[in-house]
Design a protein around this motif. Structure first.
Motif, PDB file in Angstrom:
ATOM      1  N   GLN A   1      98.824   6.826  44.091  1.00  0.00           N
ATOM      2  CA  GLN A   1      97.912   6.792  44.118  1.00  0.00           C
ATOM      3  C   GLN A   1      97.206   8.215  43.316  1.00  0.00           C
ATOM      4  O   GLN A   1      97.387   9.697  44.140  1.00  0.00           O
ATOM      5  N   VAL A   2      97.185   8.940  42.176  1.00  0.00           N
ATOM      6  CA  VAL A   2      97.038   9.698  41.709  1.00  0.00           C
ATOM      7  C   VAL A   2      95.922  10.746  41.667  1.00  0.00           C
ATOM      8  O   VAL A   2      94.807   9.843  41.440  1.00  0.00           O
ATOM      9  N   GLN A   3      95.369  11.634  42.063  1.00  0.00           N
ATOM     10  CA  GLN A   3      94.410  12.246  41.988  1.00  0.00           C
ATOM     11  C   GLN A   3      93.706  13.325  41.053  1.00  0.00           C
ATOM     12  O   GLN A   3      95.137  14.344  40.911  1.00  0.00           O
ATOM     13  N   LEU A   4      93.164  13.529  40.112  1.00  0.00           N
ATOM     14  CA  LEU A   4      93.052  14.686  39.470  1.00  0.00           C
ATOM     15  C   LEU A   4      92.082  15.394  39.393  1.00  0.00           C
ATOM     16  O   LEU A   4      90.464  14.500  39.885  1.00  0.00           O
ATOM     17  N   VAL A   5      91.765  16.825  40.561  1.00  0.00           N
ATOM     18  CA  VAL A   5      90.727  17.954  40.602  1.00  0.00           C
ATOM     19  C   VAL A   5      90.446  18.377  39.656  1.00  0.00           C
ATOM     20  O   VAL A   5      91.186  19.694  39.322  1.00  0.00           O
ATOM     21  N   GLU A   6      89.168  18.658  38.893  1.00  0.00           N
ATOM     22  CA  GLU A   6      89.172  20.084  38.113  1.00  0.00           C
ATOM     23  C   GLU A   6      87.824  20.265  38.547  1.00  0.00           C
ATOM     24  O   GLU A   6      87.148  20.346  39.032  1.00  0.00           O
ATOM     25  N   SER A   7      88.052  22.255  37.756  1.00  0.00           N
ATOM     26  CA  SER A   7      87.346  23.093  37.825  1.00  0.00           C
ATOM     27  C   SER A   7      87.511  24.075  37.216  1.00  0.00           C
ATOM     28  O   SER A   7      87.897  23.743  36.840  1.00  0.00           O
ATOM     29  N   GLY A   8      86.175  25.225  37.648  1.00  0.00           N
ATOM     30  CA  GLY A   8      85.994  26.153  36.729  1.00  0.00           C
ATOM     31  C   GLY A   8      85.522  26.236  35.952  1.00  0.00           C
ATOM     32  O   GLY A   8      84.652  27.358  34.862  1.00  0.00           O
ATOM     33  N   SER A  17      83.433  33.347  27.254  1.00  0.00           N
ATOM     34  CA  SER A  17      84.873  31.887  27.887  1.00  0.00           C
ATOM     35  C   SER A  17      84.594  31.829  29.058  1.00  0.00           C
ATOM     36  O   SER A  17      83.709  31.965  30.296  1.00  0.00           O
ATOM     37  N   LEU A  18      85.662  30.755  28.921  1.00  0.00           N
ATOM     38  CA  LEU A  18      85.600  29.671  30.780  1.00  0.00           C
ATOM     39  C   LEU A  18      87.275  29.832  30.423  1.00  0.00           C
ATOM     40  O   LEU A  18      87.693  28.964  29.322  1.00  0.00           O
ATOM     41  N   ARG A  19      87.539  30.022  32.221  1.00  0.00           N
ATOM     42  CA  ARG A  19      89.186  28.453  32.496  1.00  0.00           C
ATOM     43  C   ARG A  19      89.294  27.181  33.446  1.00  0.00           C
ATOM     44  O   ARG A  19      88.925  28.176  34.229  1.00  0.00           O
ATOM     45  N   LEU A  20      89.304  26.455  32.301  1.00  0.00           N
ATOM     46  CA  LEU A  20      89.013  25.413  33.656  1.00  0.00           C
ATOM     47  C   LEU A  20      90.893  24.847  34.285  1.00  0.00           C
ATOM     48  O   LEU A  20      91.934  25.101  33.615  1.00  0.00           O
ATOM     49  N   SER A  21      90.527  24.517  35.434  1.00  0.00           N
ATOM     50  CA  SER A  21      91.891  24.433  36.062  1.00  0.00           C
ATOM     51  C   SER A  21      91.482  22.587  36.061  1.00  0.00           C
ATOM     52  O   SER A  21      90.537  22.110  36.999  1.00  0.00           O
ATOM     53  N   CYS A  22      93.352  21.758  36.423  1.00  0.00           N
ATOM     54  CA  CYS A  22      93.529  21.030  36.785  1.00  0.00           C
ATOM     55  C   CYS A  22      94.418  20.886  37.774  1.00  0.00           C
ATOM     56  O   CYS A  22      94.945  20.624  36.798  1.00  0.00           O
ATOM     57  N   VAL A  23      94.419  19.585  38.821  1.00  0.00           N
ATOM     58  CA  VAL A  23      95.469  19.863  39.508  1.00  0.00           C
ATOM     59  C   VAL A  23      95.205  18.617  39.518  1.00  0.00           C
ATOM     60  O   VAL A  23      94.639  17.594  40.751  1.00  0.00           O
ATOM     61  N   ALA A  24      96.923  17.856  40.161  1.00  0.00           N
ATOM     62  CA  ALA A  24      96.911  16.446  39.857  1.00  0.00           C
ATOM     63  C   ALA A  24      97.675  16.300  41.959  1.00  0.00           C
ATOM     64  O   ALA A  24      98.611  17.715  41.920  1.00  0.00           O
ATOM     65  N   SER A  25      97.723  15.319  42.758  1.00  0.00           N
ATOM     66  CA  SER A  25      98.023  15.098  43.569  1.00  0.00           C
ATOM     67  C   SER A  25     100.041  15.168  43.401  1.00  0.00           C
ATOM     68  O   SER A  25     100.604  15.457  44.600  1.00  0.00           O
ATOM     69  N   GLY A  26      99.882  14.518  42.397  1.00  0.00           N
ATOM     70  CA  GLY A  26     101.108  14.919  42.489  1.00  0.00           C
ATOM     71  C   GLY A  26     102.108  15.106  40.922  1.00  0.00           C
ATOM     72  O   GLY A  26     101.549  15.910  40.619  1.00  0.00           O
ATOM     73  N   SER A  27     103.196  15.391  40.950  1.00  0.00           N
ATOM     74  CA  SER A  27     103.765  15.899  39.620  1.00  0.00           C
ATOM     75  C   SER A  27     104.236  15.074  38.750  1.00  0.00           C
ATOM     76  O   SER A  27     105.031  15.066  37.964  1.00  0.00           O
ATOM     77  N   ILE A  28     102.701  15.282  37.735  1.00  0.00           N
ATOM     78  CA  ILE A  28     102.839  14.465  37.057  1.00  0.00           C
ATOM     79  C   ILE A  28     102.762  14.613  35.759  1.00  0.00           C
ATOM     80  O   ILE A  28     102.905  14.732  34.399  1.00  0.00           O
ATOM     81  N   VAL A 100      95.656   7.545  28.293  1.00  0.00           N
ATOM     82  CA  VAL A 100      95.111   8.115  30.035  1.00  0.00           C
ATOM     83  C   VAL A 100      95.601   6.662  30.484  1.00  0.00           C
ATOM     84  O   VAL A 100      95.936   5.287  30.225  1.00  0.00           O
ATOM     85  N   LEU A 101      96.826   6.926  31.283  1.00  0.00           N
ATOM     86  CA  LEU A 101      97.541   5.591  31.976  1.00  0.00           C
ATOM     87  C   LEU A 101      97.180   5.300  33.800  1.00  0.00           C
ATOM     88  O   LEU A 101      97.078   4.571  34.415  1.00  0.00           O
ATOM     89  N   PHE A 102      96.205   6.605  34.269  1.00  0.00           N
ATOM     90  CA  PHE A 102      95.781   5.969  35.760  1.00  0.00           C
ATOM     91  C   PHE A 102      94.013   6.865  35.318  1.00  0.00           C
ATOM     92  O   PHE A 102      93.130   7.492  35.651  1.00  0.00           O
ATOM     93  N   PRO A 103      93.802   5.177  34.848  1.00  0.00           N
ATOM     94  CA  PRO A 103      92.334   4.892  34.945  1.00  0.00           C
ATOM     95  C   PRO A 103      91.447   5.602  36.012  1.00  0.00           C
ATOM     96  O   PRO A 103      89.708   5.762  36.025  1.00  0.00           O
ATOM     97  N   ARG A 104      91.932   4.989  36.900  1.00  0.00           N
ATOM     98  CA  ARG A 104      91.309   5.468  37.924  1.00  0.00           C
ATOM     99  C   ARG A 104      91.381   6.648  38.206  1.00  0.00           C
ATOM    100  O   ARG A 104      91.021   6.833  39.774  1.00  0.00           O
ATOM    101  N   ALA A 105      92.071   7.677  38.506  1.00  0.00           N
ATOM    102  CA  ALA A 105      91.926   8.606  38.954  1.00  0.00           C
ATOM    103  C   ALA A 105      91.240   9.947  38.193  1.00  0.00           C
ATOM    104  O   ALA A 105      90.992  10.948  37.966  1.00  0.00           O
ATOM    105  N   TRP A 106      90.219   9.566  37.224  1.00  0.00           N
ATOM    106  CA  TRP A 106      89.538  10.289  36.397  1.00  0.00           C
ATOM    107  C   TRP A 106      88.569  10.824  37.444  1.00  0.00           C
ATOM    108  O   TRP A 106      88.025  10.395  38.839  1.00  0.00           O
TER     109      TRP A 106
END
Length: 116
Positions: A1-8, A17-28, A100-106
């Motif tokens: 299950q892919v998980q995505l976490v945004e921050s920043g 200015s701002l810098r946003l980051s998005c970390v994924a649970s897998g190597s997608i 969007v291939l992972f609609p549950r990963a928002w």
């Protein structure tokens, strides 16, 4: 299950200015094209920047020349460097694949507020 976490996100003055980051649970990121999306109050979520698995970037006209998308496959992270921010950039920002291939990963997204 892919998980995505945004921050920043945060509160910033116009022109800032701002810098946003998005970390994924897998190597997608090395496999799929990725996008940064945003949703302003009362509006639909829209794609503003994308980066292909090979590193080619594209931007919506509304952010072109001000935002830069990049990624670090080794860190499973995609970034959005935002500069010259305007009040109309105020929104919740999300990442996901494009299309969007992972609609549950928002994820929860990260709030960006541009105001003086």
């Amino acid at each position: 299950q892919v998980q995505l976490v945004e921050s920043g996100g945060g509160l910033v003055q116009p022109g800032g200015s701002l810098r946003l980051s998005c970390v994924a649970s897998g190597s997608i990121f090395s496999i799929y094209d990725m996008g940064w999306y945003r949703q302003a109050p009362g509006k639909q979520r829209v794609l503003v920047a994308r980066i292909t698995s090979g590193g080619i970037t594209n931007y919506s006209d509304s952010v072109k020349g001000r935002f830069t998308i990049s990624k670090d496959n080794a860190k499973n992270t995609v970034y959005l460097q935002m500069s010259g921010l305007k009040p109309e950039d105020t929104a919740v920002y999300y990442c996901n694949t494009d299309p969007v291939l992972f609609p549950r990963a928002w994820g929860q997204g990260t709030q960006v507020t541009v105001s003086s």
